[in-house]
Enzyme design. Structure first.
Site, mmCIF file in Angstrom:
data_model
loop_
_atom_site.group_PDB
_atom_site.id
_atom_site.type_symbol
_atom_site.label_atom_id
_atom_site.label_comp_id
_atom_site.label_asym_id
_atom_site.label_seq_id
_atom_site.Cartn_x
_atom_site.Cartn_y
_atom_site.Cartn_z
ATOM 1 N N LYS A 49 -7.953 7.210 0.404
ATOM 2 C CA LYS A 49 -8.496 5.954 -0.122
ATOM 3 C C LYS A 49 -9.676 5.472 0.730
ATOM 4 O O LYS A 49 -10.683 4.987 0.213
ATOM 5 C CB LYS A 49 -7.378 4.895 -0.177
ATOM 6 C CG LYS A 49 -6.367 5.191 -1.280
ATOM 7 C CD LYS A 49 -5.053 4.441 -1.116
ATOM 8 C CE LYS A 49 -4.045 4.985 -2.132
ATOM 9 N NZ LYS A 49 -2.698 4.439 -1.982
ATOM 10 N N GLN A 93 0.458 0.234 1.458
ATOM 11 C CA GLN A 93 0.886 1.585 1.095
ATOM 12 C C GLN A 93 2.417 1.651 1.057
ATOM 13 O O GLN A 93 3.083 1.303 2.017
ATOM 14 C CB GLN A 93 0.320 2.591 2.123
ATOM 15 C CG GLN A 93 0.615 4.040 1.790
ATOM 16 C CD GLN A 93 -0.071 4.510 0.505
ATOM 17 O OE1 GLN A 93 -1.243 4.236 0.281
ATOM 18 N NE2 GLN A 93 0.679 5.187 -0.352
ATOM 19 N N ASP A 116 -3.519 -2.848 -6.818
ATOM 20 C CA ASP A 116 -2.537 -1.888 -7.352
ATOM 21 C C ASP A 116 -1.910 -2.404 -8.650
ATOM 22 O O ASP A 116 -1.245 -1.653 -9.361
ATOM 23 C CB ASP A 116 -1.403 -1.674 -6.328
ATOM 24 C CG ASP A 116 -1.583 -0.425 -5.490
ATOM 25 O OD1 ASP A 116 -2.268 0.504 -5.967
ATOM 26 O OD2 ASP A 116 -1.027 -0.367 -4.376
#
Ligand code: NDP
Length: 279
Positions: A49, A93, A116
């Site tokens: 990322k 994460q 997300d």
């Protein structure tokens, strides 16, 4: 042989378009990535990322916390990033260490920075179709289909897997594209028969080569979301690619299919967050 739905190629095109836009419009944009504990797979995902951000001109700030970090310490960091005007997107994460309540952390992220799209407000907005962000993997699947001219409207779609991050939102997005959608899971009776109905079959299970050729209708389009490591180290999807690719009309490979699309949509969402937050 089936057409390969090349996610790597399409993701690269999406990232090039984003880079061009960022440069042309002189957009300043920052993604904060939080990693708790030393999970090696998570480390690889976070590095990927960060590299994507660097490639297209998005700033990234990494917060690597020790595995003994408490829930309240993590919540305090999320709150600080929520309040920081120079941070557009926040990504925690997953998975988090077992002593931290994952849901509490997701719920603490400001919905306008939740790139997300895991926050309940953003999940609810997917249901109504009035969304700011789409979850990265399901949105990547839809884009992979549309950009490869796969017609979705009116088609029978079967999604195998009903997780909150892949299966359920993927089914909802297919519904919004006017497909007729069936969701299968571990309690589904006669999975093979259900799968054989599919014009478009999405496998999001996490079981190596669960979907075999006898479960697939001739000419079906197959999207393989699964990422599984075989004992010999080989990376495979949930679909038995060698045999299924002989009868499908199109299939996404693993690796190089949904994975790169997920990362590209994250970049798209981060840019969207900056447009949304800084207007
Ligand atoms: P989860 O473990 O959260 O969900 C798996 C789903 O599969 C569950 O709904 C489960 O059913 C269902 N399932 C399990 N066994 C069977 C079976 N034998 N028959 C039918 N359904 C079954 O996984 P995720 O959704 O998070 O991820 C799925 C896969 O996708 C994993 O391999 C993951 O690594 C990969 N992934 C890939 C991404 C990418 O970008 N390429 C992104 C995210 C995930 P039940 O609900 O009944 O338990």
């Amino acid at each position: 042989m089936a057409k390969i739905l090349d996610g790597k190629l399409l993701a690269s095109k999406i990232k090039t378009d984003l880079k061009t836009r960022i440069e042309k419009e002189k957009i300043s944009c920052c993604l904060a990535v939080i990693l708790v504990g030393g999970n090696p797979a998570s480390r690889i995902y976070v590095n990927g990322k960060k590299n994507d951000c660097a490639e297209i001109g998005i700033k990234s700030r990494e917060f690597e916390l020790p595995s003994k970090t408490t829930e309240s310490e993590l919540l305090a960091l999320v709150e600080a990033l929520n309040a920081d005007d120079n941070v557009d997107g926040i990504l925690v994460q997953l998975p988090l260490p077992a002593h931290i309540d994952q849901e509490a952390i997701i719920n603490a992220i400001s919905p306008s920075k939740d790139v997300d799209a895991f926050h309940p407000i953003n999940v609810g907005k997917i249901m109504t179709g009035n969304y700011t962000f789409l979850p990265c993997t399901p949105a990547g699947i839809i884009e992979l289909l549309i950009e490869n001219d796969v017609q979705i409207a009116g088609k029978e779609c079967v999604v195998v897997g009903r997780s909150n991050i892949v299966g359920k939102p993927a089914a909802m997005l297919l519904l919004q594209q006017n497909a007729t959608v069936t969701i299968a899971h571990s309690h589904t009776r006669n999975l093979a028969e259900v799968c054989r109905r599919a014009d478009i079959l999405i496998a999001a299970v996490g079981k190596a080569e669960l979907i075999t050729a006898d479960m697939v209708k001739k000419g079906a389009v197959i999207i393989d979301v699964g990422v599984n490591r075989l004992p010999n180290g080989q990376l495979v999807g949930d679909v038995a690619y060698p045999e299924v690719s002989k009868i499908a009309s199109a299939i996404s490979p693993v690796p190089g299919g949904v994975g790169p699309m997920t990362r590209a949509i994250l970049m798209k969402n981060t840019l969207q967050a900056s447009t949304y937050n800084r207007k």
